[in-house]
Design an enzyme around this catalytic site. Structure first.
Site, PDB file in Angstrom:
ATOM      1  N   SER A   1       1.137  -1.100  -0.448  1.00 19.49           N
ATOM      2  CA  SER A   1       0.114   0.193   0.271  1.00 19.49           C
ATOM      3  C   SER A   1       0.981   1.829   0.018  1.00 19.49           C
ATOM      4  O   SER A   1       1.630   1.593   0.688  1.00 19.49           O
ATOM      5  CB  SER A   1      -0.841  -0.282   1.179  1.00 19.49           C
ATOM      6  OG  SER A   1      -1.668   0.775   1.700  1.00 19.49           O
TER       7      SER A   1
ATOM      8  N   TYR B   1      -1.211   0.142  10.907  1.00 18.74           N
ATOM      9  CA  TYR B   1      -1.665  -1.026   9.371  1.00 18.74           C
ATOM     10  C   TYR B   1      -0.037  -0.224   8.360  1.00 18.74           C
ATOM     11  O   TYR B   1      -0.026  -1.199   7.671  1.00 18.74           O
ATOM     12  CB  TYR B   1      -2.572   0.118   8.603  1.00 18.74           C
ATOM     13  CG  TYR B   1      -3.602   0.020   7.448  1.00 18.74           C
ATOM     14  CD1 TYR B   1      -3.051  -2.052   7.256  1.00 18.74           C
ATOM     15  CD2 TYR B   1      -2.962   0.881   6.543  1.00 18.74           C
ATOM     16  CE1 TYR B   1      -3.708  -2.181   5.735  1.00 18.74           C
ATOM     17  CE2 TYR B   1      -2.998   0.553   5.196  1.00 18.74           C
ATOM     18  CZ  TYR B   1      -3.723  -0.730   4.874  1.00 18.74           C
ATOM     19  OH  TYR B   1      -4.215  -1.314   3.845  1.00 18.74           O
TER      20      TYR B   1
HETATM   21  N1  LIG Z   1      -8.469  -0.420  -0.266  1.00 17.02           N
HETATM   22  C1  LIG Z   1      -8.136   0.490  -0.248  1.00 17.02           C
HETATM   23  O1  LIG Z   1      -7.753   1.173  -0.638  1.00 17.02           O
HETATM   24  C2  LIG Z   1      -6.237  -0.338  -0.594  1.00 17.02           C
HETATM   25  C3  LIG Z   1      -5.286   0.742  -0.233  1.00 17.02           C
HETATM   26  C4  LIG Z   1      -3.963  -0.160  -0.259  1.00 17.02           C
HETATM   27  C5  LIG Z   1      -4.048  -1.270  -0.172  1.00 17.02           C
HETATM   28  N2  LIG Z   1      -5.081  -1.658   0.304  1.00 17.02           N
HETATM   29  C6  LIG Z   1      -4.831  -4.040   0.029  1.00 17.02           C
HETATM   30  O2  LIG Z   1      -5.290  -3.999  -0.879  1.00 17.02           O
HETATM   31  C7  LIG Z   1      -5.324  -5.556  -0.396  1.00 17.02           C
HETATM   32  C8  LIG Z   1      -7.191  -6.315  -0.474  1.00 17.02           C
HETATM   33  O3  LIG Z   1      -8.059  -5.442   0.428  1.00 17.02           O
HETATM   34  P1  LIG Z   1      -9.367  -4.462  -0.252  1.00 17.02           P
HETATM   35  O4  LIG Z   1      -9.308  -3.457  -0.195  1.00 17.02           O
HETATM   36  O5  LIG Z   1      -9.661  -4.641  -1.637  1.00 17.02           O
HETATM   37  O6  LIG Z   1     -10.220  -5.401   1.021  1.00 17.02           O
HETATM   38  P2  LIG Z   1     -11.287  -6.268   1.217  1.00 17.02           P
HETATM   39  O7  LIG Z   1     -12.428  -6.379   0.018  1.00 17.02           O
HETATM   40  O8  LIG Z   1     -11.017  -6.202   2.896  1.00 17.02           O
HETATM   41  O9  LIG Z   1     -10.398  -7.353   0.856  1.00 17.02           O
HETATM   42  C9  LIG Z   1      -9.201  -7.725   2.268  1.00 17.02           C
HETATM   43  C10 LIG Z   1      -9.364  -9.912   1.433  1.00 17.02           C
HETATM   44  O10 LIG Z   1      -8.384 -10.178   2.196  1.00 17.02           O
HETATM   45  C11 LIG Z   1      -9.178 -11.168   2.593  1.00 17.02           C
HETATM   46  N3  LIG Z   1      -8.319 -11.173   4.384  1.00 17.02           N
HETATM   47  C12 LIG Z   1      -8.447 -11.176   5.510  1.00 17.02           C
HETATM   48  N4  LIG Z   1      -8.464 -11.927   6.495  1.00 17.02           N
HETATM   49  C13 LIG Z   1      -8.384 -12.549   5.997  1.00 17.02           C
HETATM   50  C14 LIG Z   1      -7.574 -13.737   6.874  1.00 17.02           C
HETATM   51  N5  LIG Z   1      -7.422 -14.085   8.209  1.00 17.02           N
HETATM   52  N6  LIG Z   1      -7.393 -14.839   6.541  1.00 17.02           N
HETATM   53  C15 LIG Z   1      -7.274 -15.012   4.900  1.00 17.02           C
HETATM   54  N7  LIG Z   1      -8.214 -14.239   4.493  1.00 17.02           N
HETATM   55  C16 LIG Z   1      -8.205 -13.457   4.890  1.00 17.02           C
HETATM   56  C17 LIG Z   1     -10.672 -11.310   3.136  1.00 17.02           C
HETATM   57  O11 LIG Z   1     -11.158 -12.212   2.471  1.00 17.02           O
HETATM   58  P3  LIG Z   1     -11.846 -12.773   3.890  1.00 17.02           P
HETATM   59  O12 LIG Z   1     -12.750 -11.820   4.383  1.00 17.02           O
HETATM   60  O13 LIG Z   1     -13.012 -13.195   3.476  1.00 17.02           O
HETATM   61  O14 LIG Z   1     -11.230 -14.115   4.934  1.00 17.02           O
HETATM   62  C18 LIG Z   1     -10.816 -10.071   1.220  1.00 17.02           C
HETATM   63  O15 LIG Z   1     -10.598 -11.076   0.545  1.00 17.02           O
HETATM   64  C19 LIG Z   1      -5.207  -5.251   1.197  1.00 17.02           C
HETATM   65  O16 LIG Z   1      -4.330  -5.736   1.762  1.00 17.02           O
HETATM   66  C20 LIG Z   1      -5.113  -4.062   1.577  1.00 17.02           C
HETATM   67  O17 LIG Z   1      -4.629  -3.870   2.374  1.00 17.02           O
HETATM   68  C21 LIG Z   1      -6.412  -1.771  -0.004  1.00 17.02           C
END
Ligand SMILES: NC(=O)c1ccc[n+]([C@@H]2O[C@H](COP(=O)([O-])OP(=O)(O)OC[C@H]3O[C@@H](n4cnc5c(N)ncnc54)[C@H](OP(=O)(O)O)[C@@H]3O)[C@@H](O)[C@H]2O)c1
Length: 263
Positions: free
Chosen positions: A156, A169
């Site tokens: 990120s 985070y």
């Molecule tokens: N959205 C943003 O603005 C943003 C910005 C920068 C970076 N990111 C990064 O992008 C990545 C994806 O996030 P997103 O924004 O797409 O959010 P999201 O929709 O909440 O997706 C998060 C994913 O992580 C999985 N996860 C969470 N806890 C877990 C666990 N204990 N075991 C296995 N899987 C787990 C969730 O699956 P389950 O809950 O089904 O397990 C889900 O598939 C993350 O690493 C986040 O830090 C996001």
């Protein structure tokens, strides 16, 4: 408007078998969009996360639109690190090998500006960083012995600087970024590519209800950028690209000013 763009050809034949990928954290947001994008790029996928219903629906959608089995789900909690070696072996056997692993699992738990909570911080570290080590260390061993392979970590922009809003985070993503860079420096000489992805703000469940977001993109746009970076064997990308310039400025703001900002 959708940003999912199928790329030719990826037709599986005995001489050019379909490429195989593991995507950890595929049940929603960027992970789910990336699973659809990679399937349309021709990859066969092992999709992992905790929510079995979401994964099953995603696999059904991907397989129905491909007209063949292109995605299989494995219910897995990344904090259960002891189960990773066995599950990895099972997936390697099911897929018949591995060409790409993507670690996308991540959580950003709410933390008050003036509050410090060890349990919350530990959970974020376990999912965002320790889980990545649990999956990418054995994957690196496999790829190193093959002299080929591709590792992708979804880090990120938050890892580029220690910001006031969510210190743990930020730190978990900084650790992931640094680990991926070190993996790249070890493995590039052995034929293995490592890509670090730094998204800005993406409209997903992780950011739902978050205030003060700007330049927000869809998960499909992030997935299209990541897929392109994999094809082009990039080492690091910001998605969208202009965050590279924003973070260049942010990284160079002197501490004396940065510690007075609420960014
Ligand atoms: N959205 C943003 O603005 C943003 C910005 C920068 C970076 N990111 C990064 O992008 C990545 C994806 O996030 P997103 O924004 O797409 O959010 P999201 O929709 O909440 O997706 C998060 C994913 O992580 C999985 N996860 C969470 N806890 C877990 C666990 N204990 N075991 C296995 N899987 C787990 C969730 O699956 P389950 O809950 O089904 O397990 C889900 O598939 C993350 O690493 C986040 O830090 C996001």
């Amino acid at each position: 408007m959708t940003h999912i763009k199928p790329v030719p050809p990826a037709r599986a034949t005995p001489l050019t078998p379909r490429k195989r990928a593991i995507l950890v954290g595929a049940s929603s947001g960027i992970g789910a969009a990336l699973a659809k994008q990679l399937a349309s790029d021709g990859w066969t996928l092992a999709l992992l996360a905790r929510r079995a219903d979401r994964l099953a629906a995603l696999c059904e959608e991907i397989n129905a639109s491909a007209g063949e089995v292109r995605a299989v789900s494995y219910v897995h909690d990344v904090t259960d690190t002891a189960s990773v070696p066995g599950l990895l072996q099972q997936i390697l056997a099911d897929l018949g090998g591995l060409d790409l692993i993507i670690y996308n699992s991540g959580i950003a738990l709410p933390t008050g500006f003036k509050h410090y909570n060890f349990e919350t911080d530990r959970k974020m570290t376990e999912v965002n960083y320790i889980g990545a080590l649990a999956w990418l260390d054995p994957a690196a061993t496999v790829f190193q012995s093959l002299g080929a392979g591709h590792i992708v970590g979804i880090s990120s922009v938050a890892g580029d600087r220690g910001r006031v809003k969510n210190p743990a985070y930020n730190a978990s993503k900084a650790a992931l970024t640094c680990y991926l860079e070190a993996l790249r420096n070890r493995l590039s000489r052995r034929g293995v590519h490592v890509l670090t992805v730094k998204p800005g703000y993406v409209a997903t469940e992780l950011t739902q209800g978050q205030k003060g977001m700007f330049l927000v993109i869809s998960p499909e746009k992030a997935a299209a950028d990541i897929s392109k970076a994999i094809r082009r064997r990039k080492q690091q990308i910001y998605t969208p690209w202009f965050w590279g310039w924003i973070m260049l400025i942010v990284r160079n703001i002197p501490s004396v000013l940065f510690r007075r900002m609420s960014f």
